[in-house]
Design a protein around this motif. Structure first.
Motif, short mmCIF file in Angstrom:
data_model
loop_
_atom_site.label_atom_id
_atom_site.label_comp_id
_atom_site.label_asym_id
_atom_site.label_seq_id
_atom_site.Cartn_x
_atom_site.Cartn_y
_atom_site.Cartn_z
N GLY A 234 0.25 4.31 -4.81
CA GLY A 234 1.06 4.86 -5.88
C GLY A 234 1.97 6.25 -4.21
N PHE A 235 3.57 5.45 -4.27
CA PHE A 235 3.97 5.62 -3.28
C PHE A 235 5.88 5.41 -3.53
CE2 PHE A 235 1.91 2.48 -1.69
CZ PHE A 235 3.03 1.44 -1.36
N GLU A 236 6.61 5.75 -2.47
CA GLU A 236 7.82 5.35 -2.82
C GLU A 236 8.49 4.24 -1.75
OE1 GLU A 236 10.55 8.56 -4.73
OE2 GLU A 236 8.75 8.87 -3.40
N GLU A 237 7.77 3.45 -1.68
CA GLU A 237 8.22 2.24 -0.12
C GLU A 237 9.09 2.83 0.71
OE1 GLU A 237 6.90 -2.04 1.36
OE2 GLU A 237 7.32 -1.67 -0.45
N ASP A 238 10.58 2.79 -0.23
CA ASP A 238 11.86 3.71 0.52
C ASP A 238 11.90 4.01 1.42
OD1 ASP A 238 11.57 4.55 -1.52
OD2 ASP A 238 14.34 4.76 -1.51
N LYS A 239 10.98 5.52 0.69
CA LYS A 239 11.19 6.96 1.59
C LYS A 239 9.90 7.10 2.77
CE LYS A 239 13.11 9.38 -2.22
NZ LYS A 239 12.94 10.29 -3.43
N LEU A 240 8.66 5.86 2.43
CA LEU A 240 7.81 6.05 2.54
C LEU A 240 8.14 5.05 4.36
CD1 LEU A 240 3.95 5.47 1.99
CD2 LEU A 240 4.97 4.20 4.45
N LYS A 241 8.83 3.96 4.43
CA LYS A 241 10.06 3.31 5.69
C LYS A 241 10.41 3.92 6.48
CE LYS A 241 9.13 -1.42 4.59
NZ LYS A 241 9.96 -2.64 3.70
N GLU A 242 11.13 5.02 5.69
CA GLU A 242 12.16 6.38 6.31
C GLU A 242 11.28 6.75 7.57
OE1 GLU A 242 16.00 8.28 5.58
OE2 GLU A 242 15.27 7.74 4.26
N ALA A 243 10.04 7.75 6.59
CA ALA A 243 9.72 8.61 6.92
C ALA A 243 8.63 8.34 8.16
CB ALA A 243 8.25 9.63 5.82
N PHE A 244 8.42 7.01 8.13
CA PHE A 244 7.46 6.78 9.17
C PHE A 244 7.55 5.56 10.65
CE2 PHE A 244 4.51 9.13 6.43
CZ PHE A 244 3.88 9.24 7.23
N GLY A 245 9.37 5.81 9.78
CA GLY A 245 10.04 4.22 11.06
C GLY A 245 9.40 2.81 10.80
N ILE A 246 9.04 3.28 9.89
CA ILE A 246 8.87 1.54 9.10
C ILE A 246 9.79 0.71 8.70
CG2 ILE A 246 7.33 -0.28 7.85
CD1 ILE A 246 5.39 2.65 7.40
N PRO A 247 9.95 -0.49 10.00
CA PRO A 247 11.50 -1.07 9.99
C PRO A 247 10.97 -2.48 8.65
CG PRO A 247 9.55 -2.41 11.81
CD PRO A 247 9.01 -1.22 11.27
N GLU A 248 12.33 -2.29 7.57
CA GLU A 248 12.16 -3.15 6.59
C GLU A 248 11.52 -5.16 6.64
OE1 GLU A 248 13.56 -2.71 3.27
OE2 GLU A 248 13.88 -1.17 4.52
N ASP A 249 11.67 -5.69 7.47
CA ASP A 249 10.07 -6.82 7.93
C ASP A 249 9.55 -6.53 7.46
OD1 ASP A 249 10.27 -6.23 10.02
OD2 ASP A 249 10.87 -7.40 11.71
N LYS A 250 9.13 -5.39 7.18
CA LYS A 250 7.92 -4.89 7.06
C LYS A 250 7.48 -4.74 5.70
CE LYS A 250 6.96 -5.39 11.41
NZ LYS A 250 6.75 -4.50 12.19
N VAL A 251 5.71 -4.67 5.14
CA VAL A 251 5.92 -4.56 3.80
C VAL A 251 4.51 -3.38 3.92
CG1 VAL A 251 4.75 -5.72 3.07
CG2 VAL A 251 5.39 -4.93 1.46
N VAL A 252 4.71 -1.94 2.90
CA VAL A 252 3.90 -1.46 3.15
C VAL A 252 3.27 -1.98 1.78
CG1 VAL A 252 2.93 0.96 2.44
CG2 VAL A 252 5.44 0.73 3.96
N VAL A 253 1.61 -2.37 1.98
CA VAL A 253 0.52 -2.82 0.68
C VAL A 253 0.12 -2.40 0.09
CG1 VAL A 253 -1.05 -4.45 1.14
CG2 VAL A 253 0.97 -5.05 2.37
N LEU A 254 -0.83 -0.80 1.32
CA LEU A 254 -1.55 0.06 0.42
C LEU A 254 -1.61 1.05 1.65
CD1 LEU A 254 -4.77 -2.04 -1.17
CD2 LEU A 254 -3.29 -0.76 -2.10
N LEU A 255 -2.15 2.33 0.76
CA LEU A 255 -2.62 3.46 1.50
C LEU A 255 -4.61 3.60 1.04
CD1 LEU A 255 -0.33 5.88 0.45
CD2 LEU A 255 0.51 5.13 2.42
N ILE A 256 -5.05 4.30 2.80
CA ILE A 256 -6.68 3.68 1.80
C ILE A 256 -6.73 5.50 2.99
CG2 ILE A 256 -8.76 2.67 2.50
CD1 ILE A 256 -7.82 0.65 3.19
N SER A 257 -6.61 6.33 1.54
CA SER A 257 -7.52 7.44 2.33
C SER A 257 -9.38 7.29 2.48
CB SER A 257 -7.85 9.10 1.31
OG SER A 257 -6.33 9.16 1.34
#
Length: 205
Positions: A156-179
């Motif tokens: 449950g996350f907004e990938e585009d906003k998460l990438k922007e917030a943490f400087g993750i480039p477009e050639d990467k994909v956010v797969v999961l968050l694990i607390s």
């Protein structure tokens, strides 16, 4: 010491973390170093991890992850990032095969096969990143339980906003968050839900 069967049986998705109990850096490092024994295609390990620990970083992640309280309560949440270009020749992991005697021409042949056949479309490259990083995600949760640490995975996350917030480039994909952290013993988890077993999910051909 827990055996593997106990780890599988006792691992739960913990919704409530004790916000007053920290996860020390040494234990987090042990969890990750054990988990990376997980397999990956050609041993390419196309993943990165951003460990969100500071108050500022937690609040930033909370805002782009549907404001889930566990992100603020858990001592650390891992942003699991897959590299869609991890199959390319500039990944130094290709050449780890030299350490076990693989000749250069065989390694180059595998590189060419990956580039021209296995991952030669955007969809295949994305699947490569997600599938391999998913192996690491599950391994982290079991490794955490081995060290007595609880976990909860989230998509449950907004990938585009998460990438922007943490400087993750477009050639990467956010797969999961694990607390990761420790269950808040003042709370109660629902009993484990029923799982479909062998008889329901296996078709022998």
């Amino acid at each position: 010491m827990k055996d593997l069967k106990e780890i599988f049986e006792e691992r739960r998705s913990v919704n409530f973390f004790d916000k007053n109990k920290d996860l020390d850096e040494e234990t987090l490092e042990k969890i990750i170093d054990l988990a990376v024994l997980t397999p990956s295609a050609f041993n390419l390990q196309p993943w990165e991890i951003i460990a969100v620990k500071s108050k500022e970083a937690k609040e930033k992640l909370y805002d782009v992850a549907l404001k889930q309280p566990k992100i603020l309560d858990a001592p650390v949440t891992l942003i699991m990032v897959g590299d869609k270009n991890g199959y390319k020749e500039d990944n130094p992991a290709w050449w780890y095969m030299k350490d076990v005697g693989m000749p250069d021409d065989k390694i180059q042949g595998s590189i060419d096969f990956a580039k021209n056949v296995l991952y030669n479309t955007d969809l295949k490259a994305n699947n490569f990143a997600v599938r391999n990083t998913s192996f690491l995600c599950m391994s982290i949760m079991y490794a955490a339980k081995y060290y007595g640490v609880d976990s909860h995975a989230m998509i449950g996350f907004e990938e585009d906003k998460l990438k922007e917030a943490f400087g993750i480039p477009e050639d990467k994909v956010v797969v999961l968050l694990i607390s990761l952290g420790y269950f808040d013993e003042s709370k109660t988890l629902y009993p484990r839900l029923k799982r479909n077993g062998y008889e329901k999910i296996v078709k022998v051909v």
